[in-house]
Design a protein around this motif. Structure first.
Motif, PDB file in Angstrom:
ATOM      1  N   GLU A  37       0.885  -1.161   0.000  1.00  0.00           N
ATOM      2  CA  GLU A  37       0.000   0.000   0.000  1.00  0.00           C
ATOM      3  C   GLU A  37       0.927   1.217   0.000  1.00  0.00           C
ATOM      4  O   GLU A  37       1.632   1.464   0.973  1.00  0.00           O
ATOM      5  CB  GLU A  37      -0.871  -0.004   1.255  1.00  0.00           C
ATOM      6  N   VAL A  38       0.947   1.948  -1.112  1.00  0.00           N
ATOM      7  CA  VAL A  38       1.822   3.108  -1.236  1.00  0.00           C
ATOM      8  C   VAL A  38       0.971   4.365  -1.077  1.00  0.00           C
ATOM      9  O   VAL A  38       0.055   4.606  -1.865  1.00  0.00           O
ATOM     10  CB  VAL A  38       2.549   3.123  -2.596  1.00  0.00           C
ATOM     11  N   ILE A  39       1.288   5.161  -0.071  1.00  0.00           N
ATOM     12  CA  ILE A  39       0.484   6.336   0.250  1.00  0.00           C
ATOM     13  C   ILE A  39       1.095   7.588  -0.375  1.00  0.00           C
ATOM     14  O   ILE A  39       2.283   7.875  -0.194  1.00  0.00           O
ATOM     15  CB  ILE A  39       0.370   6.539   1.775  1.00  0.00           C
ATOM     16  N   ALA A  52       5.239   8.825  -6.200  1.00  0.00           N
ATOM     17  CA  ALA A  52       4.796   7.513  -5.732  1.00  0.00           C
ATOM     18  C   ALA A  52       4.463   6.595  -6.904  1.00  0.00           C
ATOM     19  O   ALA A  52       4.896   5.437  -6.950  1.00  0.00           O
ATOM     20  CB  ALA A  52       3.578   7.671  -4.824  1.00  0.00           C
ATOM     21  N   ARG A  53       3.699   7.114  -7.858  1.00  0.00           N
ATOM     22  CA  ARG A  53       3.257   6.269  -8.971  1.00  0.00           C
ATOM     23  C   ARG A  53       4.403   5.868  -9.897  1.00  0.00           C
ATOM     24  O   ARG A  53       4.483   4.709 -10.331  1.00  0.00           O
ATOM     25  CB  ARG A  53       2.149   6.983  -9.761  1.00  0.00           C
ATOM     26  N   LEU A  54       5.289   6.787 -10.180  1.00  0.00           N
ATOM     27  CA  LEU A  54       6.388   6.461 -11.084  1.00  0.00           C
ATOM     28  C   LEU A  54       7.405   5.549 -10.420  1.00  0.00           C
ATOM     29  O   LEU A  54       7.988   4.670 -11.079  1.00  0.00           O
ATOM     30  CB  LEU A  54       7.059   7.742 -11.587  1.00  0.00           C
ATOM     31  N   VAL A  71      -1.141   2.814  -5.540  1.00  0.00           N
ATOM     32  CA  VAL A  71      -0.991   4.086  -4.831  1.00  0.00           C
ATOM     33  C   VAL A  71      -2.350   4.561  -4.344  1.00  0.00           C
ATOM     34  O   VAL A  71      -3.327   4.575  -5.093  1.00  0.00           O
ATOM     35  CB  VAL A  71      -0.343   5.147  -5.740  1.00  0.00           C
ATOM     36  N   ILE A  72      -2.407   4.958  -3.085  1.00  0.00           N
ATOM     37  CA  ILE A  72      -3.631   5.463  -2.474  1.00  0.00           C
ATOM     38  C   ILE A  72      -3.394   6.902  -2.034  1.00  0.00           C
ATOM     39  O   ILE A  72      -2.412   7.189  -1.346  1.00  0.00           O
ATOM     40  CB  ILE A  72      -4.027   4.607  -1.255  1.00  0.00           C
ATOM     41  N   ASN A  73      -4.270   7.805  -2.443  1.00  0.00           N
ATOM     42  CA  ASN A  73      -4.138   9.218  -2.075  1.00  0.00           C
ATOM     43  C   ASN A  73      -4.839   9.488  -0.744  1.00  0.00           C
ATOM     44  O   ASN A  73      -6.002   9.116  -0.560  1.00  0.00           O
ATOM     45  CB  ASN A  73      -4.744  10.117  -3.155  1.00  0.00           C
ATOM     46  N   LYS A  74      -4.095  10.114   0.165  1.00  0.00           N
ATOM     47  CA  LYS A  74      -4.665  10.528   1.451  1.00  0.00           C
ATOM     48  C   LYS A  74      -4.257  11.980   1.704  1.00  0.00           C
ATOM     49  O   LYS A  74      -3.379  12.267   2.514  1.00  0.00           O
ATOM     50  CB  LYS A  74      -4.185   9.606   2.577  1.00  0.00           C
TER      51      LYS A  74
END
Length: 332
Positions: A37-39, A52-54, A71-74
């Motif tokens: 889980e990449v924030i 994060a995405r790249l 990738v999850i945006n917070k």
């Protein structure tokens, strides 16, 4: 001595300890075995989200990480929402987050009690830099002209940026002004624009815009603005910005680095930490990462976990001094 102490332990406890060691070793050997889980602690399309995405994309394409990395945006709180979320993931090696200077600033300005010490620094990956721009018809021909005006009257140059008061765009200009010998830097007017700071500059609402390099390229190519200086340690090799002097070249001995890097959850295990750092280091040596950095105007700047943590502590001290001088230091 250790043998004697261990031999005195109950057999059941020794067996339990042995099982725990084996379990930890198995976890490390099998890592990673499930999706990450990449924030991204900001909105879609921003610097944190893009990084994060790249990064996740290149780690996957090169086979350095074999599990999915969605990738999850917070967004929220200048990164504070994401930082609070990571506290719920203590010890979880599958939770990662990307950050840059606001991680330090939101703590120093009292927006959150949490700091970089409440996550696990893994690796700095890239550096980006700031730019100081004026309208095309500005009377200021160089950054030195701006600083001379501020020395005479710190209220004479109205500055602005996209970040909030006391955050990155504001701080990078104050750092430059202080290094140039401007006194009473707290008196320099700064206006934070939620959107459209470039339009405000070209419309004459501010005298100088403090922003990121990338934001100036289009207007500079169109001849709508002049960029007086960059905050990079060395002159960049990036199209029209290659013609812009650095602060150091302009006689102002400082640089402001918009670093970006990855962090793990608090209490991350050493074996999993080492695995992630090694994967990111190898990633930065690939042609795929070279291409990503070139396309985005990023400077490759890998720094491993220990060096990254030391860099963060040093940079935190520099920011603290500036924020104290302008009355915004409120860390508890």
């Amino acid at each position: 001595m250790k043998r004697k102490c261990l031999s005195s332990l109950p057999v059941g406890l020794l067996a339990a300890l042995f099982i725990m060691v084996l379990a930890a070793s198995a976890l490390a050997a099998d890592f990673p075995s499930r999706p990450f889980e990449v924030i991204a602690p900001g909105g879609a399309g921003g610097g944190w989200d893009t990084t994060a995405r790249l990064t996740a994309k290149v780690l996957g394409e090169t086979g350095l990480i074999t599990q999915p990395m969605p990738v999850i945006n917070k967004p929220g709180g200048g990164g504070g929402v994401g930082l609070a979320y990571m506290q719920k993931k203590k010890g979880d090696p599958y939770s990662l987050i990307v950050y840059s200077p606001p991680l330090l600033l939101i703590n120093l300005t009292g927006q959150t009690k949490l700091s970089f010490r409440d996550v696990t620094p893994l690796a700095m990956l890239i550096n980006d830099f700031g730019a100081f721009a004026v309208p095309k018809d500005s009377p200021y021909q160089t950054i030195g002209d701006v600083m001379e005006a501020l020395k005479k009257d710190p209220k004479s140059v109205k500055t602005g940026g996209n970040s909030s008061f006391g955050s990155m765009d504001h701080i990078q200009f104050l750092q430059a002004a202080k290094a140039a010998g401007v006194e009473n830097i707290k008196d320099i007017p700064y206006i934070a624009f939620q959107e459209g700071p470039m339009a405000a500059l070209m419309g004459g609402h501010i005298d100088l815009l403090s922003t990121g390099m990338a934001e100036t390229v289009g207007p500079l190519e169109a001849g709508e603005i002049r960029v007086l200086a960059l905050t990079s340690p060395e002159r960049v090799d990036a199209g029209v910005l290659g013609q812009v002097p650095t602060l150091k070249e302009s006689g102002i001995d400082t640089a402001f680095i918009n670093w970006r890097g990855f962090f793990g959850a608090p209490g991350l295990g050493e074996a999993e930490k080492a695995h992630l750092v090694e994967a990111m280091q190898k990633m930065t040596e690939t042609a795929e990462w070279d291409d990503v950095c070139a396309k985005n105007g990023w400077t490759k700047a890998f720094m491993g976990a220990d060096d990254f943590a030391a860099f963060l502590a040093k940079t935190e001290g520099e920011y603290k001094d500036l924020l104290t001088e302008i009355g915004l230091y409120k860390a508890q």
